[in-house]
Design a protein around this motif. Structure first.
Motif, PDB file in Angstrom:
ATOM      1  N   TYR A  83       0.479  -1.481  -0.323  1.00  0.00           N
ATOM      2  CA  TYR A  83       0.186  -0.377   0.081  1.00  0.00           C
ATOM      3  C   TYR A  83       0.711   1.473   0.201  1.00  0.00           C
ATOM      4  CZ  TYR A  83      -3.870   3.126   1.197  1.00  0.00           C
ATOM      5  OH  TYR A  83      -4.697   4.502   1.324  1.00  0.00           O
ATOM      6  N   GLN A  84       0.598   1.776  -1.273  1.00  0.00           N
ATOM      7  CA  GLN A  84       1.998   3.145  -1.783  1.00  0.00           C
ATOM      8  C   GLN A  84       1.368   4.741  -0.853  1.00  0.00           C
ATOM      9  OE1 GLN A  84       5.630   2.534  -2.915  1.00  0.00           O
ATOM     10  NE2 GLN A  84       5.580   5.186  -1.792  1.00  0.00           N
ATOM     11  N   PRO A  85       1.934   5.105   0.322  1.00  0.00           N
ATOM     12  CA  PRO A  85       1.028   5.789   0.669  1.00  0.00           C
ATOM     13  C   PRO A  85       1.228   7.182  -0.297  1.00  0.00           C
ATOM     14  CG  PRO A  85       2.936   5.485   2.064  1.00  0.00           C
ATOM     15  CD  PRO A  85       2.762   4.312   1.239  1.00  0.00           C
ATOM     16  N   ASN A  86       0.100   8.610   0.022  1.00  0.00           N
ATOM     17  CA  ASN A  86       1.234   9.584  -0.949  1.00  0.00           C
ATOM     18  C   ASN A  86       1.196  10.644  -0.345  1.00  0.00           C
ATOM     19  OD1 ASN A  86      -1.066   8.409  -3.041  1.00  0.00           O
ATOM     20  ND2 ASN A  86      -2.212  10.014  -2.100  1.00  0.00           N
ATOM     21  N   GLU A  87       1.714  11.504  -0.173  1.00  0.00           N
ATOM     22  CA  GLU A  87       3.286  12.165   0.051  1.00  0.00           C
ATOM     23  C   GLU A  87       2.269  13.120   0.948  1.00  0.00           C
ATOM     24  OE1 GLU A  87       6.410  13.654   2.787  1.00  0.00           O
ATOM     25  OE2 GLU A  87       6.706  11.396   1.172  1.00  0.00           O
ATOM     26  N   GLU A  88       1.498  13.463   0.754  1.00  0.00           N
ATOM     27  CA  GLU A  88       0.694  14.866   0.318  1.00  0.00           C
ATOM     28  C   GLU A  88      -0.542  14.526   1.742  1.00  0.00           C
ATOM     29  OE1 GLU A  88       0.195  13.473  -2.766  1.00  0.00           O
ATOM     30  OE2 GLU A  88       1.163  14.880  -3.817  1.00  0.00           O
ATOM     31  N   SER A  89      -1.028  12.991   1.883  1.00  0.00           N
ATOM     32  CA  SER A  89      -1.194  12.585   2.755  1.00  0.00           C
ATOM     33  C   SER A  89      -0.424  11.879   4.238  1.00  0.00           C
ATOM     34  CB  SER A  89      -1.963  11.249   2.653  1.00  0.00           C
ATOM     35  OG  SER A  89      -2.454  10.507   3.931  1.00  0.00           O
ATOM     36  N   VAL A  90       0.658  11.830   4.353  1.00  0.00           N
ATOM     37  CA  VAL A  90       1.807  11.265   5.395  1.00  0.00           C
ATOM     38  C   VAL A  90       2.212  13.107   5.459  1.00  0.00           C
ATOM     39  CG1 VAL A  90       3.972  10.390   5.701  1.00  0.00           C
ATOM     40  CG2 VAL A  90       2.610   9.480   4.297  1.00  0.00           C
ATOM     41  N   GLN A  91       1.879  13.861   4.778  1.00  0.00           N
ATOM     42  CA  GLN A  91       2.510  14.680   5.275  1.00  0.00           C
ATOM     43  C   GLN A  91       1.240  15.933   5.711  1.00  0.00           C
ATOM     44  OE1 GLN A  91       5.713  16.216   5.267  1.00  0.00           O
ATOM     45  NE2 GLN A  91       4.552  18.140   6.416  1.00  0.00           N
ATOM     46  N   SER A  92      -0.020  16.179   5.514  1.00  0.00           N
ATOM     47  CA  SER A  92      -1.003  16.006   6.420  1.00  0.00           C
ATOM     48  C   SER A  92      -0.889  15.561   7.691  1.00  0.00           C
ATOM     49  CB  SER A  92      -1.755  16.152   5.775  1.00  0.00           C
ATOM     50  OG  SER A  92      -3.200  15.154   5.684  1.00  0.00           O
ATOM     51  N   ILE A  93      -1.045  14.633   7.760  1.00  0.00           N
ATOM     52  CA  ILE A  93      -1.101  13.669   8.816  1.00  0.00           C
ATOM     53  C   ILE A  93       0.047  14.074  10.028  1.00  0.00           C
ATOM     54  CG2 ILE A  93      -0.456  12.037  10.466  1.00  0.00           C
ATOM     55  CD1 ILE A  93      -1.982  10.172   8.186  1.00  0.00           C
ATOM     56  N   ARG A  94       1.465  14.416   9.281  1.00  0.00           N
ATOM     57  CA  ARG A  94       2.765  15.182  10.379  1.00  0.00           C
ATOM     58  C   ARG A  94       2.381  16.347  10.858  1.00  0.00           C
ATOM     59  NH1 ARG A  94       7.730  13.365   5.954  1.00  0.00           N
ATOM     60  NH2 ARG A  94       7.316  11.352   6.248  1.00  0.00           N
ATOM     61  N   ASP A  95       1.504  17.391  10.072  1.00  0.00           N
ATOM     62  CA  ASP A  95       1.405  18.648  10.299  1.00  0.00           C
ATOM     63  C   ASP A  95      -0.105  18.224  11.966  1.00  0.00           C
ATOM     64  OD1 ASP A  95       2.657  19.744   8.880  1.00  0.00           O
ATOM     65  OD2 ASP A  95       1.674  19.902   7.404  1.00  0.00           O
ATOM     66  N   ALA A  96      -0.770  17.626  11.691  1.00  0.00           N
ATOM     67  CA  ALA A  96      -1.539  17.336  12.606  1.00  0.00           C
ATOM     68  C   ALA A  96      -1.019  17.440  13.927  1.00  0.00           C
ATOM     69  CB  ALA A  96      -3.038  16.534  11.756  1.00  0.00           C
ATOM     70  N   LEU A  97       0.184  16.400  13.888  1.00  0.00           N
ATOM     71  CA  LEU A  97       0.525  15.271  14.962  1.00  0.00           C
ATOM     72  C   LEU A  97       1.225  16.916  15.410  1.00  0.00           C
ATOM     73  CD1 LEU A  97       0.885  11.416  13.838  1.00  0.00           C
ATOM     74  CD2 LEU A  97      -0.962  12.382  15.445  1.00  0.00           C
ATOM     75  N   ASP A  98       1.997  17.882  14.645  1.00  0.00           N
ATOM     76  CA  ASP A  98       2.667  18.158  15.702  1.00  0.00           C
ATOM     77  C   ASP A  98       2.045  19.594  16.099  1.00  0.00           C
ATOM     78  OD1 ASP A  98       5.074  19.916  16.174  1.00  0.00           O
ATOM     79  OD2 ASP A  98       5.480  20.523  14.391  1.00  0.00           O
TER      80      ASP A  98
END
Length: 404
Positions: free
Chosen positions: A381-396
């Motif tokens: 399951y290849q994650p999208n870079e935009e989705s991963v970055q939005s999760i990183r921002d939400a957790l920061d």
């Protein structure tokens, strides 16, 4: 001749009496010198004879007795200084040391009274006790504030669901589900990130490979390797963790006394005891077996929906524990999770999680979005870079729940 001889005897007798009187006076002066001045001058025998008194040859024993008695009275009346001895002397010395006597009045000198009235001493003691109690209350207040401040910091917690069956060992198993939850008490929010088991990412315990399925991290390196893979993917720090198997999942639900869940999807799923039917919108009081069947279902919907149901079950457990009816279950639940599920979380972190759940937080559900991919004929399951970055921002987030 007879008269001359008689007169000469009278003269001799007079002289003897005069000599005796002088001797008595001299003795009195030796005993009481001050009384000699007050001595009354007595008349001589010749003057008494001239006044027609008794003849000098008469017996003067009564006069002698009177004078002797007077002298004895004077001797008795004379003050005598008695020196104490024995126990009286020792007691007198102690009293003299304690209370000095005045030489003029011979009266005891009163002890110097304390400048502070007796009633003021208890008041000072009360003030000291009040001051001590006030300081203690201040220290306790500061301690509570400090603990509250530390307990209100955000906490990130990773729930790893192992696919080990009942009776199987956790070692060598894979993670069937991964739930990364960030609790933020001050903003009353919970960030819940669902990571699909086949997500392609870097695995710390597989340095020779560029990437692999995140579920393999647990099989190769256990919980430590899985935590490292999740931290690398989300670029966040994991504070606590727990590993759940099918068996411990059911036991956990039974330890808390069951959970109440409203189904979000209609389906049927076979459990260990029976097959369960779930209808969307209907609330169920679930035991361990029924809750596990609800969380495991994946045939009629996606992995995302399955992760959401697992989150629903874990939230129901937390809600049960923070309710007044579930407070008595907290010690047993904590002991079970620590001994059987490998719970790693300190008391302050647990307080932060509990405080967040008591405040009825808003749960923000996040999921790693991506697409299917095949690498060397292996599915990922290849994650999208935009989705991963939005999760990183939400957790920061800051401690107030705002993005840094």
């Amino acid at each position: 001749m007879n008269d001359d001889q008689q007169l000469s005897r009278v003269e001799r007798r007079r002289r003897e009496l005069e000599r005796e009187r002088l001797e008595e006076l001299s003795r009195d002066e030796q005993v009481n010198p001050g009384e000699a001045e007050d001595e009354v001058i007595r008349p001589s025998p010749e003057s008494k004879q001239a006044e027609g008194q008794d003849h000098p040859f008469l017996d003067r024993s009564d006069e002698k007795r009177t004078e002797t008695n007077n002298n004895r009275k004077r001797k008795v009346q004379a003050p005598k200084l008695k020196m104490p001895f024995g126990k009286k002397a020792k007691r007198q010395k102690r009293e003299d040391k304690r209370e000095p006597r005045s030489h003029d009045t011979k009266e005891r000198v009163p002890k110097q009274q304390s400048s502070v009235p007796p009633k003021q001493k208890p008041q000072k003691d009360k003030r000291k006790r009040r001051s001590w109690k006030g300081k203690l209350l201040l220290v306790l207040l500061l301690l509570v504030i400090g603990v509250g401040y530390m307990a209100s910091n955000p906490v990130t917690f990773l729930v790893m669901g192992s696919d080990a069956r009942v009776g199987e060992s956790v070692s060598g198993s894979r993670t069937d589900s991964l739930q990364l939850m960030e609790f933020v008490p001050r903003s009353r929010t919970v960030q819940n990130v669902s990571i699909p088991r086949d997500t392609y990412t870097t695995i710390p315990c597989e340095p020779e490979r560029e990437g692999d399925k995140i579920t393999h991290a647990f099989a190769y390196g256990g919980a430590e390797c899985t935590v490292g893979a999740v931290e690398g993917l989300t670029e966040t720090s994991v504070d606590g963790q727990v590993v759940i198997t099918f068996e411990t999942f059911m036991e956990l639900i039974d330890v808390v006394g069951g959970v109440n869940i409203t189904a979000t999807h209609s389906f049927s799923e076979k459990g260990f005891n029976q097959t369960y039917e779930y209808t969307e919108g209907v609330s169920y009081s679930m035991d361990g077996d029924m809750a596990l069947a609800y969380a495991r279902h994946r045939k009629s919907d996606t992995d995302g929906a399955r992760s959401s149901r697992q989150t629903e079950v874990m939230s129901a457990v937390a809600d049960k524990l923070v309710s007044p009816a579930g407070w008595s279950k907290i010690p047993a639940t904590y002991s079970f999770m620590k001994d059987e599920m490998g719970l790693e979380m300190n008391p302050l972190q647990m307080a932060s999680v509990g405080l967040t759940m008591m405040l009825q937080p808003e749960v923000n559900k996040l999921q790693v979005d991506g697409q299917d991919a095949y690498i060397d004929n292996v599915y990922y399951y290849q994650p999208n870079e935009e989705s991963v970055q939005s999760i990183r921002d939400a957790l920061d987030l800051t401690m107030w729940g705002t993005v840094r």
